[in-house]
Design an enzyme around this catalytic site. Sequence first.
Site, PDB file in Angstrom:
ATOM      1  N   CYS A  40       0.865  -1.181   0.000  1.00 55.68           N
ATOM      2  CA  CYS A  40       0.000   0.000   0.000  1.00 55.68           C
ATOM      3  C   CYS A  40       0.897   1.225   0.000  1.00 55.68           C
ATOM      4  O   CYS A  40       1.659   1.440   0.963  1.00 55.68           O
ATOM      5  CB  CYS A  40      -0.916  -0.009   1.214  1.00 55.68           C
ATOM      6  N   CYS A  53      -5.030   6.579  -3.838  1.00 56.64           N
ATOM      7  CA  CYS A  53      -4.398   5.261  -3.939  1.00 56.64           C
ATOM      8  C   CYS A  53      -2.949   5.471  -4.391  1.00 56.64           C
ATOM      9  O   CYS A  53      -2.708   5.894  -5.526  1.00 56.64           O
ATOM     10  CB  CYS A  53      -5.141   4.371  -4.934  1.00 56.64           C
TER      11      CYS A  53
END
Length: 278
Positions: A74, A211
């Site tokens: 991530c 993101c």
Amino acid sequence: MRYTKMHGAGNSFLILECLRGEQKGEDLRDLALRLCSPHSGPGADGMIVILPASEDADFAMLFYNSDGSVGEMCGNGARCVARYAVEHGLSPDPENIRFRATAGMITARRIDQTRYEVRLPDPSVMDLLRSTGEGFCSYVELGDPGLPHAVVEVPSSAFEDLDALRRRGRALRHNPVFPKGANVSFVCLTGEKSVRAVTFERGVEDFTLACGTGCGAIAASLILRGRIPGDRAEIHMPGGVLSVRLTREGGSVRDLLLTGPTALVEEGELPPPPALTA
């Protein structure tokens, strides 16, 4: 057990230290499900567990999506963890923060008090023109095992109907042409190096405010396709602006550097599991 809630450009995470076996008994997947839900915990897009690592890293990062699934990596979470590590003494050198994720070794550095740069895993799969059956997209996997991303160019008018984009993102996320599913980013160019984007994230199953790995995939695909000149891109997502610079070598890219803001939201004690009722 304490938690720290942070966000990177609106992408929120609960960070837990398990360096000395603090987490006992409760399965981490169930813990992620409970804590990431605003109904039974602080609420977040994902949960990050900090674990001991081998000598070549300061620590390890295990990332759980809000649905309890394990994520390979991530980007925004990595930037938040980098700041956490510096401020909690886990990384002695803020210019050389090193930790392991499922997708591989991650390096990061502090730029200023709140902005951090993280080196994303190099692409292991790069397919610039993949047919989805309803059109074409770029498909990028970052790291090994790879974190899958589909990048779809749309006209600027598409952002006027986010519900329609959400339905399209949900369908593409499960499209069988993506063997592991995919995070789906819809993008449009707004300047020579500027991109507007929104990402439907696998594991969250909805749009998130930002993101980080999606920004890496966006920059890599648009630069390799010649849609953006040079080696830099500025990605405008709903939660803020993230920048990516990379090194291009012919038909491939490496050294994707993601830069953006981090913010501390709160610190607290984990709530107990809800009581069972008859």
